[in-house]
Design a protein around this motif. Structure first.
Motif, mmCIF file in Angstrom:
data_model
loop_
_atom_site.group_PDB
_atom_site.id
_atom_site.type_symbol
_atom_site.label_atom_id
_atom_site.label_comp_id
_atom_site.label_asym_id
_atom_site.label_seq_id
_atom_site.Cartn_x
_atom_site.Cartn_y
_atom_site.Cartn_z
ATOM 1 N N ALA A 118 0.810 -1.179 0.126
ATOM 2 C CA ALA A 118 0.022 0.063 -0.247
ATOM 3 C C ALA A 118 0.812 1.217 -0.088
ATOM 4 N N THR A 119 1.910 1.132 0.625
ATOM 5 C CA THR A 119 2.860 2.521 0.878
ATOM 6 C C THR A 119 3.448 2.723 -0.505
ATOM 7 N N THR A 122 0.832 3.842 -3.423
ATOM 8 C CA THR A 122 0.196 5.113 -3.132
ATOM 9 C C THR A 122 1.201 6.158 -3.413
ATOM 10 N N VAL A 141 -4.397 2.800 -6.247
ATOM 11 C CA VAL A 141 -4.204 2.479 -4.780
ATOM 12 C C VAL A 141 -5.481 1.734 -4.513
ATOM 13 N N LEU A 145 -4.890 -1.900 -2.447
ATOM 14 C CA LEU A 145 -5.414 -2.057 -0.966
ATOM 15 C C LEU A 145 -6.173 -3.210 -0.490
ATOM 16 N N SER A 163 -1.001 3.285 2.875
ATOM 17 C CA SER A 163 -1.443 4.206 2.019
ATOM 18 C C SER A 163 -1.077 5.737 2.435
#
Length: 184
Positions: A118-119, A122, A141, A145, A163
């Motif tokens: 997610a990091t 995003t 995104v 997720l 995120s």
């Protein structure tokens, strides 16, 4: 006379039980074979931010006028991934481990918070949106997720925190790229 009273078992952590219930619900609702296959593909693409880094390198190869910006963006995505790994090692939250949750993909570690997928996704969406002039965030995104939940490897707060971290790092990189363009 002294009376011994047994204390009740400590209550389950509300955030965990809610998150396990939500995670199992996502899997029941949409965890069909085509969705799981797509989620596994996203998992492979996002592993160690490799797919997003490669996308930045491709952008650098195609867009020669902004090659340096694309390379900076790609490095920013890797930096976001590294930041998530650092946070994981401090927080040390374990991945979901409940009989109601099926784990459908292997992971490089048992650490869950925040989601590195997610990091980096995003961060890539934020930075590459600035470079392409298109809002890539919704298209990139949300599927990543949800894929982490479908695969049973993260709690909902793991992907939300990942995120948020990716948005912060991506925003810093994007701001730096904007400042660099203004000073040219």
């Amino acid at each position: 006379m002294l009376r011994v009273v047994e204390s009740p078992a400590p209550p389950a952590r509300a955030d965990r039980s809610f998150e396990v219930t939500a995670l199992a619900g996502v899997q029941r609702a949409i965890g069909r074979p085509p969705v799981v296959a797509a989620a596994r593909g996203l998992s492979l693409f996002g592993e160690h931010a490799a797919g997003w880094f490669a996308a930045g390198l491709l952008g650098a190869a195609i867009d020669r006028d902004r090659r340096r910006d694309w390379l900076t963006g790609a490095v920013g995505v890797v930096a976001a991934h590294a930041a998530s790994i650092a946070v994981k090692r401090v927080v040390r939250r374990q991945r979901p481990d409940d009989e109601s949750v099926a784990v459908l993909v292997s992971t490089p570690s048992r650490l869950s918070f925040p989601s590195s997928h997610a990091t980096s996704t995003t961060a890539a969406a934020v930075v590459y949106s600035g470079l392409t002039g298109r809002n890539l965030v919704p298209a990139l995104v949300a599927p990543m997720l949800v894929s982490r939940l479908v695969l049973g490897v993260h709690y909902p707060t793991d992907v939300l925190a990942g995120s948020a971290l990716g948005a912060a790092v991506g925003g810093l990189v994007r701001r730096r790229l904007g400042n660099r363009r203004r000073t040219r």
